[in-house]
Write an enzyme that holds these catalytic residues in place. Structure first.
Site, PDB file in Angstrom:
ATOM      1  N   CYS A 113       0.811  -1.226   0.000  1.00 49.11           N
ATOM      2  CA  CYS A 113       0.000   0.000   0.000  1.00 49.11           C
ATOM      3  C   CYS A 113       0.846   1.278   0.000  1.00 49.11           C
ATOM      4  O   CYS A 113       0.332   2.359  -0.254  1.00 49.11           O
ATOM      5  CB  CYS A 113      -0.950   0.011   1.192  1.00 49.11           C
ATOM      6  SG  CYS A 113      -2.105  -1.359   1.162  1.00 49.11           S
ATOM      7  N   HIS A 251      -3.205   7.355   3.023  1.00 52.30           N
ATOM      8  CA  HIS A 251      -3.610   6.067   2.451  1.00 52.30           C
ATOM      9  C   HIS A 251      -5.014   5.740   2.957  1.00 52.30           C
ATOM     10  O   HIS A 251      -5.311   5.874   4.143  1.00 52.30           O
ATOM     11  CB  HIS A 251      -2.614   4.986   2.883  1.00 52.30           C
ATOM     12  CG  HIS A 251      -3.065   3.620   2.518  1.00 52.30           C
ATOM     13  ND1 HIS A 251      -3.535   3.298   1.268  1.00 52.30           N
ATOM     14  CD2 HIS A 251      -3.136   2.469   3.243  1.00 52.30           C
ATOM     15  CE1 HIS A 251      -3.877   2.024   1.238  1.00 52.30           C
ATOM     16  NE2 HIS A 251      -3.649   1.502   2.429  1.00 52.30           N
ATOM     17  N   ASN A 281     -10.045   0.174   0.097  1.00 51.08           N
ATOM     18  CA  ASN A 281      -8.580   0.282   0.110  1.00 51.08           C
ATOM     19  C   ASN A 281      -8.052  -0.232  -1.237  1.00 51.08           C
ATOM     20  O   ASN A 281      -8.113  -1.430  -1.511  1.00 51.08           O
ATOM     21  CB  ASN A 281      -8.049  -0.560   1.277  1.00 51.08           C
ATOM     22  CG  ASN A 281      -6.540  -0.524   1.395  1.00 51.08           C
ATOM     23  OD1 ASN A 281      -5.846  -0.073   0.492  1.00 51.08           O
ATOM     24  ND2 ASN A 281      -6.028  -1.026   2.506  1.00 51.08           N
TER      25      ASN A 281
HETATM   26  O1  UT7 Z   1      -3.672  -0.982   3.778  1.00 49.81           O
HETATM   27  C1  UT7 Z   1      -2.768  -1.624   4.644  1.00 49.81           C
HETATM   28  C2  UT7 Z   1      -3.063  -1.327   6.030  1.00 49.81           C
HETATM   29  N1  UT7 Z   1      -4.332  -1.886   6.414  1.00 49.81           N
HETATM   30  C3  UT7 Z   1      -4.884  -1.437   7.496  1.00 49.81           C
HETATM   31  O2  UT7 Z   1      -4.360  -0.534   8.095  1.00 49.81           O
HETATM   32  C4  UT7 Z   1      -6.138  -2.112   7.994  1.00 49.81           C
HETATM   33  C5  UT7 Z   1      -6.046  -2.205   9.484  1.00 49.81           C
HETATM   34  N2  UT7 Z   1      -7.130  -2.892  10.158  1.00 49.81           N
HETATM   35  C6  UT7 Z   1      -8.429  -2.512  10.134  1.00 49.81           C
HETATM   36  O3  UT7 Z   1      -8.815  -1.656   9.386  1.00 49.81           O
HETATM   37  C7  UT7 Z   1      -9.368  -3.157  11.124  1.00 49.81           C
HETATM   38  O4  UT7 Z   1      -8.621  -3.914  12.032  1.00 49.81           O
HETATM   39  C8  UT7 Z   1     -10.451  -4.070  10.474  1.00 49.81           C
HETATM   40  C9  UT7 Z   1     -11.474  -3.213   9.756  1.00 49.81           C
HETATM   41  C10 UT7 Z   1      -9.813  -5.040   9.527  1.00 49.81           C
HETATM   42  C11 UT7 Z   1     -11.174  -4.862  11.568  1.00 49.81           C
HETATM   43  O5  UT7 Z   1     -11.712  -3.966  12.547  1.00 49.81           O
HETATM   44  P1  UT7 Z   1     -11.515  -4.285  14.098  1.00 49.81           P
HETATM   45  O6  UT7 Z   1     -12.263  -3.270  14.836  1.00 49.81           O
HETATM   46  O7  UT7 Z   1     -10.035  -4.386  14.318  1.00 49.81           O
HETATM   47  O8  UT7 Z   1     -12.243  -5.662  14.257  1.00 49.81           O
HETATM   48  P2  UT7 Z   1     -11.651  -7.057  14.734  1.00 49.81           P
HETATM   49  O9  UT7 Z   1     -10.719  -7.607  13.720  1.00 49.81           O
HETATM   50  O10 UT7 Z   1     -11.149  -6.918  16.128  1.00 49.81           O
HETATM   51  O11 UT7 Z   1     -12.965  -7.926  14.739  1.00 49.81           O
HETATM   52  C12 UT7 Z   1     -14.056  -7.610  15.585  1.00 49.81           C
HETATM   53  C13 UT7 Z   1     -15.173  -8.622  15.329  1.00 49.81           C
HETATM   54  C14 UT7 Z   1     -14.704 -10.068  15.349  1.00 49.81           C
HETATM   55  O12 UT7 Z   1     -15.703 -10.832  15.946  1.00 49.81           O
HETATM   56  P3  UT7 Z   1     -15.570 -11.309  17.489  1.00 49.81           P
HETATM   57  O13 UT7 Z   1     -14.305 -12.107  17.523  1.00 49.81           O
HETATM   58  O14 UT7 Z   1     -15.465 -10.035  18.283  1.00 49.81           O
HETATM   59  O15 UT7 Z   1     -16.813 -12.081  17.703  1.00 49.81           O
HETATM   60  C15 UT7 Z   1     -14.639 -10.428  13.883  1.00 49.81           C
HETATM   61  O16 UT7 Z   1     -14.828 -11.803  13.648  1.00 49.81           O
HETATM   62  O17 UT7 Z   1     -15.732  -8.398  14.036  1.00 49.81           O
HETATM   63  C16 UT7 Z   1     -15.779  -9.622  13.312  1.00 49.81           C
HETATM   64  N3  UT7 Z   1     -15.654  -9.341  11.900  1.00 49.81           N
HETATM   65  C17 UT7 Z   1     -16.714  -9.076  11.110  1.00 49.81           C
HETATM   66  N4  UT7 Z   1     -18.020  -9.027  11.357  1.00 49.81           N
HETATM   67  C18 UT7 Z   1     -18.854  -8.719  10.342  1.00 49.81           C
HETATM   68  C19 UT7 Z   1     -14.528  -9.260  11.148  1.00 49.81           C
HETATM   69  N5  UT7 Z   1     -14.840  -8.951   9.881  1.00 49.81           N
HETATM   70  C20 UT7 Z   1     -16.185  -8.836   9.827  1.00 49.81           C
HETATM   71  C21 UT7 Z   1     -17.090  -8.535   8.794  1.00 49.81           C
HETATM   72  N6  UT7 Z   1     -18.403  -8.480   9.092  1.00 49.81           N
HETATM   73  N7  UT7 Z   1     -16.705  -8.274   7.531  1.00 49.81           N
END
Ligand code: UT7
Length: 324
Positions: A113, A251, A281
């Site tokens: 990225c 980004h 993204n």
């Molecule tokens: O471009 C390169 C750099 N990339 C980035 O900087 C991206 C960085 N990361 C992020 O943007 C975020 O971490 C995400 C958007 C990917 C995830 O957000 P989060 O607030 O960190 O969520 P999480 O990974 O901690 O997941 C929270 C919950 C989980 O469920 P439990 O374990 O709490 O029951 C996931 O399984 O959300 C669940 N989850 C979803 N639920 C519905 C993960 N993806 C989804 C989804 N729909 N698509």
């Protein structure tokens, strides 16, 4: 002093729009989750349009905006990690598509990225050294080809897109003022795609997956911290304060990351460009695609100070400051 001035911008996205609601039918997700956790509403997905074609469309638009003929280009640098072929480089394919003069220099840069800002840094150094006079710098990626469409934690985040700029060697105060690039390979497992041509070194366990894998939460925290320090480094290098920045183009990975950076800098909304709601993204495409839209909306005027900040797999991170 010789500088590389950005004399034209262009961008290209595929026609096909995939909304959050469309994804609800594909994986266990909701529009509400995607919107609230990322800020993304829809993304573009390429169908039968390889990376080099998207890159060429963006490049052609940038050349038109700059009123520069492809015959006058002597350098093409493309930031991408999703080329349609292992070789030749996407840059060589763009050279052929656009009819850029045979004998010019063309190559790709791999920094995920951060690819566009890395490519800009390289091209800027070539131009400043007096080696090349007119450069086309492109950021392009098609993550739709490498995401696992069964993995809801990643497939909802990415889209396909390209952006391009034309650099011209000029004397004067306008142009690229600084570029800083960094990496830390220790964290590569946080965000990677092994690809179809896997190394035997990784022929076991989860590394066997050809798809993109990301530890989202850890990546999120490191992205906020690292992009913040990259901005500080860029501002200090140029003696800038928050109020000196006319436009920040970060980004476009996650609106929560962008808002954390905005709060840290105390930047008002009008000094920040955000379009990830419409494209998700787009990896190396994200900053130049946002820049081109900002230019077309009249968000930059002569002598404005624009700051780009990127973060991606590797980990890699980078910043650039330009006087418009
Ligand atoms: O471009 C390169 C750099 N990339 C980035 O900087 C991206 C960085 N990361 C992020 O943007 C975020 O971490 C995400 C958007 C990917 C995830 O957000 P989060 O607030 O960190 O969520 P999480 O990974 O901690 O997941 C929270 C919950 C989980 O469920 P439990 O374990 O709490 O029951 C996931 O399984 O959300 C669940 N989850 C979803 N639920 C519905 C993960 N993806 C989804 C989804 N729909 N698509």
């Amino acid at each position: 002093m010789l500088r590389s001035r950005i004399v034209g911008t262009g961008s290209a996205v595929p026609k096909k729009v995939v909304t959050n609601h469309d994804l609800e039918g594909l994986v266990d997700t909701t529009d509400a989750w995607i919107t609230s956790r990322t800020g993304i509403s829809e993304r573009r997905i390429a169908v039968n349009e390889p990376c080099s074609e998207l890159a060429s469309r963006a490049g052609k638009a940038a050349l038109k905006a700059a009123d520069v003929s492809p015959k006058d280009l002597d350098l093409i640098v493309v930031g991408t990690v999703t080329p349609e072929m292992t070789f030749p480089s996407t840059a060589c394919l763009v050279q052929a598509h656009l009819g850029v003069r045979p004998g010019a220099t063309a190559f790709d840069v791999s920094a995920a990225c951060s690819g566009f800002v890395y490519a800009l840094d390289v091209a800027d150094k070539f131009v400043k050294a007096g080696a090349h006079k007119k450069a086309l710098v492109i950021g392009v990626d098609q993550f739709s080809r490498i995401v696992d469409w069964k993995d809801r934690s990643t497939c909802v985040l990415f889209g396909d897109g390209a952006g391009a700029i034309v650099l011209s060697a000029e004397k004067g105060a306008r142009g690229v003022l600084s570029c800083h690039t960094h990496s830390d390979g220790r964290h590569w497992e946080m965000l990677y795609a092994n690809g179809p041509h896997q190394s035997s070194h990784f022929d076991h366990g989860h590394h066997k997956s050809p798809y993109l894998r990301m530890h989202g939460n850890e990546t999120f925290k490191i992205a906020v911290r690292t992009m913040g320090s990259a901005i500080t480094e860029a501002m200090e290098a140029n003696g800038l304060k928050g109020e000196d920045i006319d436009l920040l183009i970060p980004h476009q990975a996650n609106l929560r990351i962008i808002n954390a950076i905005k709060d840290r800098l105390k930047l008002p909304d009008e000094k920040l460009y955000v379009n990830l709601d419409r494209y998700g993204n787009t990896s190396a495409g994200s900053i130049p695609l946002a820049l081109d839209e900002a230019v077309r909306e009249g968000r930059l005027k002569e002598n404005d100070t624009v700051l780009f900040v990127a973060f991606g797999g590797g980990f890699t991170w980078a910043s650039a400051v330009a006087r418009w």
